[in-house]
Write a protein that holds these residues in place. Structure first.
Motif, PDB file in Angstrom:
ATOM      1  N   LEU A 189       0.568  -1.351  -0.097  1.00 46.54           N
ATOM      2  CA  LEU A 189       0.048  -0.666  -0.148  1.00 46.54           C
ATOM      3  C   LEU A 189       0.920   1.662  -0.140  1.00 46.54           C
ATOM      4  O   LEU A 189       1.612   1.693   0.565  1.00 46.54           O
ATOM      5  CB  LEU A 189      -0.527   0.058   1.613  1.00 46.54           C
ATOM      6  N   GLN A 190       0.871   2.121  -0.683  1.00 48.64           N
ATOM      7  CA  GLN A 190       1.185   3.092  -0.447  1.00 48.64           C
ATOM      8  C   GLN A 190       0.552   4.616  -0.906  1.00 48.64           C
ATOM      9  O   GLN A 190      -0.720   4.098  -1.354  1.00 48.64           O
ATOM     10  CB  GLN A 190       1.937   3.895  -2.268  1.00 48.64           C
ATOM     11  N   THR A 191       0.939   5.600  -0.237  1.00 41.85           N
ATOM     12  CA  THR A 191       0.079   7.180  -0.146  1.00 41.85           C
ATOM     13  C   THR A 191       0.787   7.982  -0.654  1.00 41.85           C
ATOM     14  O   THR A 191       1.773   8.255  -0.093  1.00 41.85           O
ATOM     15  CB  THR A 191      -0.392   7.252   1.766  1.00 41.85           C
ATOM     16  N   GLU A 192       0.304   9.150  -1.410  1.00 45.37           N
ATOM     17  CA  GLU A 192       0.723   9.916  -1.717  1.00 45.37           C
ATOM     18  C   GLU A 192       1.345  10.853  -0.960  1.00 45.37           C
ATOM     19  O   GLU A 192       2.241  11.167  -1.096  1.00 45.37           O
ATOM     20  CB  GLU A 192      -0.379  10.912  -2.568  1.00 45.37           C
ATOM     21  N   ASN A 193       0.943  10.655   1.033  1.00 44.79           N
ATOM     22  CA  ASN A 193       1.585  11.676   1.275  1.00 44.79           C
ATOM     23  C   ASN A 193       3.069  11.219   2.262  1.00 44.79           C
ATOM     24  O   ASN A 193       3.248  12.390   2.407  1.00 44.79           O
ATOM     25  CB  ASN A 193       0.463  11.868   2.635  1.00 44.79           C
ATOM     26  N   GLY A 194       3.457   9.634   1.360  1.00 47.10           N
ATOM     27  CA  GLY A 194       4.746   9.370   1.481  1.00 47.10           C
ATOM     28  C   GLY A 194       4.289   8.584   2.542  1.00 47.10           C
ATOM     29  O   GLY A 194       5.464   8.684   3.609  1.00 47.10           O
ATOM     30  N   GLY A 195       3.663   7.237   1.967  1.00 46.67           N
ATOM     31  CA  GLY A 195       4.180   5.946   2.858  1.00 46.67           C
ATOM     32  C   GLY A 195       4.002   4.976   1.810  1.00 46.67           C
ATOM     33  O   GLY A 195       3.305   4.742   1.581  1.00 46.67           O
TER      34      GLY A 195
END
Length: 218
Positions: free
Chosen positions: A43-49
Protein backbone atom coordinates in the motif's frame (compact mmCIF):
# COMPACT_ATOMS: atom_id res chain seq x y z
CA UNK A 1 -23.32 -2.79 7.16
CA UNK A 2 -23.44 0.78 5.83
CA UNK A 3 -22.59 1.85 2.29
CA UNK A 4 -19.05 2.93 3.21
CA UNK A 5 -18.21 -0.47 4.64
CA UNK A 6 -19.82 -2.29 1.71
CA UNK A 7 -17.69 -0.31 -0.74
CA UNK A 8 -14.51 -0.66 1.33
CA UNK A 9 -14.94 -4.42 1.64
CA UNK A 10 -15.47 -4.77 -2.12
CA UNK A 11 -12.47 -2.56 -2.88
CA UNK A 12 -10.28 -4.87 -0.79
CA UNK A 13 -11.13 -7.79 -3.07
CA UNK A 14 -9.82 -5.87 -6.06
CA UNK A 15 -6.12 -6.37 -5.38
CA UNK A 16 -3.71 -8.99 -6.67
CA UNK A 17 -0.78 -10.40 -4.76
CA UNK A 18 2.34 -8.26 -5.09
CA UNK A 19 0.67 -5.13 -6.45
CA UNK A 20 1.59 -1.59 -5.45
CA UNK A 21 -1.77 -0.03 -4.55
CA UNK A 22 -2.59 3.60 -3.81
CA UNK A 23 -5.68 4.30 -1.71
CA UNK A 24 -7.24 7.75 -1.96
CA UNK A 25 -8.78 9.44 1.07
CA UNK A 26 -12.28 8.57 2.18
CA UNK A 27 -13.79 5.16 1.49
CA UNK A 28 -10.72 3.80 -0.36
CA UNK A 29 -8.48 4.15 2.72
CA UNK A 30 -10.93 1.99 4.71
CA UNK A 31 -10.16 -0.92 2.38
CA UNK A 32 -6.81 -1.40 4.14
CA UNK A 33 -8.77 -2.96 7.01
CA UNK A 34 -10.36 -5.66 4.83
CA UNK A 35 -7.62 -7.04 2.58
CA UNK A 36 -8.12 -10.83 2.43
CA UNK A 37 -5.68 -13.16 4.15
CA UNK A 38 -3.01 -14.40 1.77
CA UNK A 39 -3.14 -11.31 -0.45
CA UNK A 40 0.03 -9.31 0.07
CA UNK A 41 -0.07 -5.86 -1.48
CA UNK A 42 2.23 -2.90 -1.00
CA UNK A 43 0.00 0.00 0.00
CA UNK A 44 1.21 3.46 -0.97
CA UNK A 45 -0.13 6.77 0.28
CA UNK A 46 0.46 9.96 -1.68
CA UNK A 47 1.50 11.94 1.40
CA UNK A 48 4.57 9.71 1.73
CA UNK A 49 4.26 6.13 2.92
CA UNK A 50 4.89 2.67 1.53
CA UNK A 51 3.95 -0.77 2.87
CA UNK A 52 1.36 -0.17 5.57
CA UNK A 53 -1.63 -2.04 6.92
CA UNK A 54 -4.94 -1.30 8.58
CA UNK A 55 -5.77 1.13 11.34
CA UNK A 56 -3.88 0.60 14.63
CA UNK A 57 -5.64 -0.22 17.87
CA UNK A 58 -6.78 2.70 20.00
CA UNK A 59 -3.86 4.04 21.99
CA UNK A 60 -1.26 2.60 19.59
CA UNK A 61 -1.44 5.38 16.99
CA UNK A 62 1.72 7.13 15.87
CA UNK A 63 0.86 10.81 15.27
CA UNK A 64 3.63 11.05 12.67
CA UNK A 65 2.17 8.32 10.45
CA UNK A 66 -1.07 8.68 8.52
CA UNK A 67 -2.81 7.84 5.27
CA UNK A 68 -4.04 10.24 2.57
CA UNK A 69 -6.93 11.28 4.81
CA UNK A 70 -4.70 11.92 7.83
CA UNK A 71 -5.98 8.81 9.62
CA UNK A 72 -3.46 6.74 11.62
CA UNK A 73 -1.92 3.70 9.94
CA UNK A 74 0.14 0.69 10.96
CA UNK A 75 3.49 0.38 9.21
CA UNK A 76 4.46 -3.17 8.26
CA UNK A 77 7.90 -4.77 8.25
CA UNK A 78 9.96 -3.13 5.52
CA UNK A 79 7.66 -0.10 5.39
CA UNK A 80 8.94 3.44 5.03
CA UNK A 81 7.86 7.05 5.28
CA UNK A 82 9.25 9.77 3.03
CA UNK A 83 8.57 13.23 1.68
CA UNK A 84 5.89 14.23 -0.79
CA UNK A 85 8.37 14.76 -3.63
CA UNK A 86 9.60 11.17 -3.46
CA UNK A 87 6.02 9.91 -3.21
CA UNK A 88 5.13 11.61 -6.48
CA UNK A 89 8.24 10.17 -8.13
CA UNK A 90 6.61 6.78 -7.46
CA UNK A 91 3.24 7.93 -8.82
CA UNK A 92 4.48 9.84 -11.86
CA UNK A 93 7.05 7.17 -12.60
CA UNK A 94 4.33 4.62 -13.30
CA UNK A 95 5.13 2.41 -10.32
CA UNK A 96 1.55 2.26 -8.96
CA UNK A 97 -0.33 -0.78 -10.28
CA UNK A 98 -3.78 0.22 -9.03
CA UNK A 99 -5.20 3.38 -7.53
CA UNK A 100 -8.64 3.55 -5.93
CA UNK A 101 -10.09 7.04 -5.71
CA UNK A 102 -13.37 8.39 -4.45
CA UNK A 103 -15.54 10.31 -6.90
CA UNK A 104 -18.41 12.76 -7.05
CA UNK A 105 -19.42 11.51 -10.50
CA UNK A 106 -18.25 9.02 -13.10
CA UNK A 107 -19.65 8.37 -16.53
CA UNK A 108 -19.99 5.65 -19.14
CA UNK A 109 -16.89 6.88 -20.97
CA UNK A 110 -14.58 6.42 -18.00
CA UNK A 111 -14.48 10.13 -17.12
CA UNK A 112 -14.24 11.07 -13.47
CA UNK A 113 -15.07 14.19 -11.43
CA UNK A 114 -13.74 14.03 -7.90
CA UNK A 115 -12.52 17.43 -6.76
CA UNK A 116 -14.96 20.29 -7.42
CA UNK A 117 -17.70 20.24 -4.78
CA UNK A 118 -20.68 22.42 -5.71
CA UNK A 119 -21.03 25.40 -3.41
CA UNK A 120 -17.74 24.79 -1.61
CA UNK A 121 -14.31 26.34 -2.00
CA UNK A 122 -11.60 23.80 -2.74
CA UNK A 123 -7.98 24.72 -3.55
CA UNK A 124 -7.69 22.23 -6.42
CA UNK A 125 -7.68 18.55 -7.27
CA UNK A 126 -4.35 17.85 -5.59
CA UNK A 127 -2.55 14.59 -6.31
CA UNK A 128 -5.60 13.00 -7.87
CA UNK A 129 -4.64 14.25 -11.32
CA UNK A 130 -1.24 12.53 -11.05
CA UNK A 131 -2.72 9.27 -9.81
CA UNK A 132 -5.39 9.20 -12.50
CA UNK A 133 -2.85 9.37 -15.31
CA UNK A 134 0.10 7.70 -13.56
CA UNK A 135 -1.45 4.47 -12.25
CA UNK A 136 -1.78 1.45 -14.50
CA UNK A 137 -5.36 0.81 -13.35
CA UNK A 138 -7.86 3.34 -11.99
CA UNK A 139 -10.80 2.23 -9.85
CA UNK A 140 -13.50 4.75 -8.90
CA UNK A 141 -15.38 4.18 -5.64
CA UNK A 142 -18.55 6.07 -4.76
CA UNK A 143 -22.13 5.75 -3.57
CA UNK A 144 -24.41 4.77 -6.44
CA UNK A 145 -26.78 7.69 -5.80
CA UNK A 146 -26.71 11.00 -3.95
CA UNK A 147 -28.83 11.83 -0.89
CA UNK A 148 -31.78 12.68 -3.14
CA UNK A 149 -31.56 9.36 -4.95
CA UNK A 150 -30.06 10.79 -8.14
CA UNK A 151 -27.63 8.60 -10.03
CA UNK A 152 -23.92 9.40 -9.73
CA UNK A 153 -23.12 7.01 -12.60
CA UNK A 154 -23.91 9.23 -15.55
CA UNK A 155 -24.03 9.32 -19.31
CA UNK A 156 -21.71 12.31 -19.12
CA UNK A 157 -20.16 14.02 -16.09
CA UNK A 158 -21.63 17.43 -15.27
CA UNK A 159 -18.91 18.59 -12.88
CA UNK A 160 -15.37 19.64 -13.90
CA UNK A 161 -13.35 16.57 -14.83
CA UNK A 162 -10.32 15.37 -12.94
CA UNK A 163 -9.31 13.19 -15.91
CA UNK A 164 -10.95 11.86 -19.07
CA UNK A 165 -11.29 8.23 -20.09
CA UNK A 166 -9.09 6.77 -17.35
CA UNK A 167 -11.46 4.78 -15.11
CA UNK A 168 -11.35 1.02 -15.70
CA UNK A 169 -13.70 -0.15 -12.95
CA UNK A 170 -16.46 1.46 -10.90
CA UNK A 171 -17.38 0.15 -7.45
CA UNK A 172 -20.51 1.41 -5.70
CA UNK A 173 -22.61 0.20 -2.79
CA UNK A 174 -25.03 -1.33 -5.33
CA UNK A 175 -22.94 -2.69 -8.20
CA UNK A 176 -19.61 -3.09 -9.96
CA UNK A 177 -19.05 -2.02 -13.57
CA UNK A 178 -16.19 -2.48 -15.98
CA UNK A 179 -15.49 0.41 -18.33
CA UNK A 180 -14.87 -0.88 -21.85
CA UNK A 181 -14.45 0.79 -25.22
CA UNK A 182 -18.09 -0.01 -25.93
CA UNK A 183 -19.25 1.49 -22.61
CA UNK A 184 -20.15 0.15 -19.17
CA UNK A 185 -20.66 -3.52 -18.42
CA UNK A 186 -22.41 -4.61 -15.22
CA UNK A 187 -20.39 -7.44 -13.68
CA UNK A 188 -21.62 -7.59 -10.06
CA UNK A 189 -24.84 -6.76 -8.25
CA UNK A 190 -25.22 -6.19 -4.51
CA UNK A 191 -27.12 -8.87 -2.58
CA UNK A 192 -30.90 -8.43 -2.69
CA UNK A 193 -30.90 -6.41 -5.91
CA UNK A 194 -31.54 -7.31 -9.53
CA UNK A 195 -30.20 -6.01 -12.84
CA UNK A 196 -33.52 -4.22 -13.27
CA UNK A 197 -33.01 -2.45 -9.94
CA UNK A 198 -29.58 -1.27 -11.10
CA UNK A 199 -31.05 0.00 -14.37
CA UNK A 200 -33.69 1.98 -12.48
CA UNK A 201 -31.11 3.76 -10.33
CA UNK A 202 -28.47 4.37 -13.02
CA UNK A 203 -28.51 7.18 -15.58
CA UNK A 204 -25.68 5.72 -17.65
CA UNK A 205 -26.32 3.09 -20.27
CA UNK A 206 -24.74 -0.31 -19.68
CA UNK A 207 -24.76 -3.89 -20.83
CA UNK A 208 -25.05 -6.87 -18.51
CA UNK A 209 -22.25 -9.41 -18.47
CA UNK A 210 -23.22 -12.99 -19.22
CA UNK A 211 -21.18 -13.88 -16.13
CA UNK A 212 -22.75 -11.25 -13.84
CA UNK A 213 -22.62 -12.37 -10.23
CA UNK A 214 -23.49 -11.30 -6.72
CA UNK A 215 -21.16 -8.70 -5.27
CA UNK A 216 -18.71 -10.25 -2.80
CA UNK A 217 -18.53 -8.19 0.39
CA UNK A 218 -18.06 -10.83 3.08
Amino acid sequence: MNSREIIARRIAKEFNDGEVVNLGFGMPTLAANYIPNGINVILQTENGGLRFGGAPKKGEQNPDLGNAGGEPITMLAGGSAFDLAFSFCIIRGGHVDTTVLGALEVDQNGNISNWKIPGKFVPGMGGGMDLLVGAKKVVAALNHTDKEGNSKILKSCTLPLSAAGVVKRIITDKAVFDVKESGLELIEIAPGLSAKDIQNMTEASFTISEAVQEMQIG
